[in-house]
Design a protein around this motif. Structure first.
Motif, short mmCIF file in Angstrom:
data_model
loop_
_atom_site.label_atom_id
_atom_site.label_comp_id
_atom_site.label_asym_id
_atom_site.label_seq_id
_atom_site.Cartn_x
_atom_site.Cartn_y
_atom_site.Cartn_z
N SER A 294 0.82 -1.35 0.06
CA SER A 294 0.02 -0.12 0.27
C SER A 294 0.79 1.34 -0.04
CB SER A 294 -0.78 -0.09 1.03
OG SER A 294 -0.05 -0.01 2.47
N LEU A 295 2.01 1.45 0.77
CA LEU A 295 2.96 2.49 0.79
C LEU A 295 3.39 2.48 -0.67
CD1 LEU A 295 4.37 4.78 1.99
CD2 LEU A 295 5.95 3.00 2.91
N ARG A 296 3.98 1.54 -1.38
CA ARG A 296 4.42 1.50 -2.70
C ARG A 296 3.65 2.08 -3.87
NH1 ARG A 296 9.06 -0.62 -3.80
NH2 ARG A 296 8.94 -2.10 -1.94
N LYS A 297 2.34 2.02 -3.43
CA LYS A 297 1.19 2.50 -4.31
C LYS A 297 1.04 4.23 -4.06
CE LYS A 297 -1.87 -1.32 -5.04
NZ LYS A 297 -3.10 -2.03 -4.73
N SER A 298 1.20 4.51 -2.64
CA SER A 298 0.91 5.81 -2.31
C SER A 298 2.04 6.47 -3.01
CB SER A 298 0.93 5.93 -0.65
OG SER A 298 -0.15 5.46 -0.03
N CYS A 299 3.30 6.05 -2.98
CA CYS A 299 4.51 6.65 -3.56
C CYS A 299 4.29 7.28 -4.87
CB CYS A 299 5.61 5.73 -3.24
SG CYS A 299 6.24 5.54 -1.76
N LYS A 300 3.44 6.64 -5.69
CA LYS A 300 3.17 6.99 -6.86
C LYS A 300 2.14 8.20 -7.12
CE LYS A 300 3.84 2.12 -8.72
NZ LYS A 300 2.95 1.02 -9.32
N THR A 301 1.62 8.51 -5.98
CA THR A 301 0.80 9.71 -5.84
C THR A 301 1.45 10.90 -5.42
OG1 THR A 301 -0.03 9.31 -3.78
CG2 THR A 301 -1.18 7.94 -5.46
N PHE A 302 2.55 10.86 -4.99
CA PHE A 302 3.21 12.06 -4.52
C PHE A 302 4.52 12.54 -5.37
CE2 PHE A 302 1.18 10.46 -0.83
CZ PHE A 302 0.57 11.69 -0.14
N GLU A 303 4.89 13.78 -5.44
CA GLU A 303 5.99 14.08 -5.80
C GLU A 303 7.06 14.34 -4.84
OE1 GLU A 303 7.96 18.08 -8.20
OE2 GLU A 303 5.68 17.96 -7.90
N ILE A 304 8.37 13.95 -4.95
CA ILE A 304 9.46 14.30 -3.79
C ILE A 304 10.17 15.29 -4.26
CG2 ILE A 304 11.35 13.49 -2.73
CD1 ILE A 304 8.93 12.18 -1.55
N ARG A 305 10.22 16.42 -3.46
CA ARG A 305 10.98 17.74 -3.54
C ARG A 305 12.12 17.72 -2.53
NH1 ARG A 305 6.49 22.41 -5.17
NH2 ARG A 305 5.55 21.16 -6.90
N VAL A 306 13.15 18.49 -2.64
CA VAL A 306 14.12 18.77 -1.76
C VAL A 306 14.44 20.04 -1.35
CG1 VAL A 306 16.51 18.19 -0.99
CG2 VAL A 306 15.24 16.30 -2.18
N ASN A 307 14.23 20.56 -0.24
CA ASN A 307 14.67 21.80 0.31
C ASN A 307 14.03 23.05 -0.29
OD1 ASN A 307 16.61 21.00 2.00
ND2 ASN A 307 18.23 21.03 0.54
N THR A 308 12.67 22.65 -0.81
CA THR A 308 11.82 23.68 -1.48
C THR A 308 10.99 24.43 -0.51
OG1 THR A 308 10.14 22.26 -1.98
CG2 THR A 308 11.84 22.46 -3.71
N ALA A 309 10.79 23.81 0.69
CA ALA A 309 9.88 24.52 1.56
C ALA A 309 10.38 24.27 2.93
CB ALA A 309 8.54 23.98 1.50
N PHE A 310 11.68 24.39 3.31
CA PHE A 310 12.26 23.93 4.40
C PHE A 310 11.44 24.75 5.67
CE2 PHE A 310 15.05 24.34 8.26
CZ PHE A 310 15.53 22.77 8.43
#
Length: 227
Positions: A80-96
């Motif tokens: 289920s977590l693997r499926k959830s991963c497909k629904t989000f975009e990962i960003r780094v340091n854009t909103a610290f």
């Protein structure tokens, strides 16, 4: 690359930490200058207010007897977590700042991030040491985590979610970011193991083992995402 701040006027000694036996709390006082924070992490300590209700109270320094850590290859990702991963975009340091503010939300139970902690880690972020890994969906920040990256160590501080699995997805994203040619030599420190973190693969190791591993961890190059 991160900017090395002036050295701390405070000394953190591994032998002193080990003398505390069964106590997680190992020191009180000092300051939250960037050099002090980095010196502490390099000796296996991290700060928390002794009493979050006292904004001018002393800072306490912790080194858990049983340290919660996540080797990269130990991460458990359910179907289920693997499926959830497909629904989000990962960003780094854009909103610290937004990530740390969400982690500090006073409506959350057991809150400990006060204004001093927030300011200190924003400064570390500006110097290139503290980082946020964020889960975005439809242009909205739904979850994330922040921590300090020094060599092969990522010292996780806190995480939050506004949507189901969003903080877990950020953790999966962090592991992906650290999974380079040095992955076997990297480690995520989560401070204490909880049942929730244990379900994701977090393990406990003795404080002495953690402190013994630190020098080699700190000698690993930073991952590209944090340079």
């Amino acid at each position: 690359m991160p900017v090395e701040p002036p050295p701390s006027r405070w000394r953190f000694d591994v032998d002193d930490v080990l003398e505390h036996g069964s106590e997680d709390l190992v020191a009180v006082g000092a300051d939250l200058e960037p050099g002090t924070l980095l010196a502490a992490y390099r000796r296996g300590l991290f700060p928390m207010p002794l009493d979050p209700g006292l904004p001018e109270g002393p800072i306490s320094w912790w080194s858990p007897v049983r340290r919660g850590v996540l080797p990269l290859d130990a991460l458990k990702v359910s179907r289920s977590l693997r499926k959830s991963c497909k629904t989000f975009e990962i960003r780094v340091n854009t909103a610290f700042a937004e990530v740390i503010d969400a982690c500090a939300d006073p409506r959350r139970p057991h809150g400990w991030i006060d204004d001093r902690i927030r300011a200190a880690y924003v400064r570390l972020h500006e110097l290139g040491w503290a980082h946020s890994v964020e889960s975005w969906r439809a242009g909205r920040l739904e979850g994330g985590l922040y921590g300090v990256a020094i060599g092969g160590l990522f010292a996780g501080e806190s995480m939050f979610h506004r949507a189901r699995d969003a903080s877990k997805v950020a953790l999966v994203g962090l592991v992906d970011l650290l999974s380079d040619e040095h992955a076997e030599r990297r480690l995520i420190d989560v401070q204490w193991q909880t049942p929730h973190l244990a379900s994701l693969g977090v393990q406990e190791i003795p404080r002495a083992d953690y402190l013994a591993r630190l020098p080699a961890l700190l000698d690993v190059p930073l991952p590209a995402a944090f340079t």
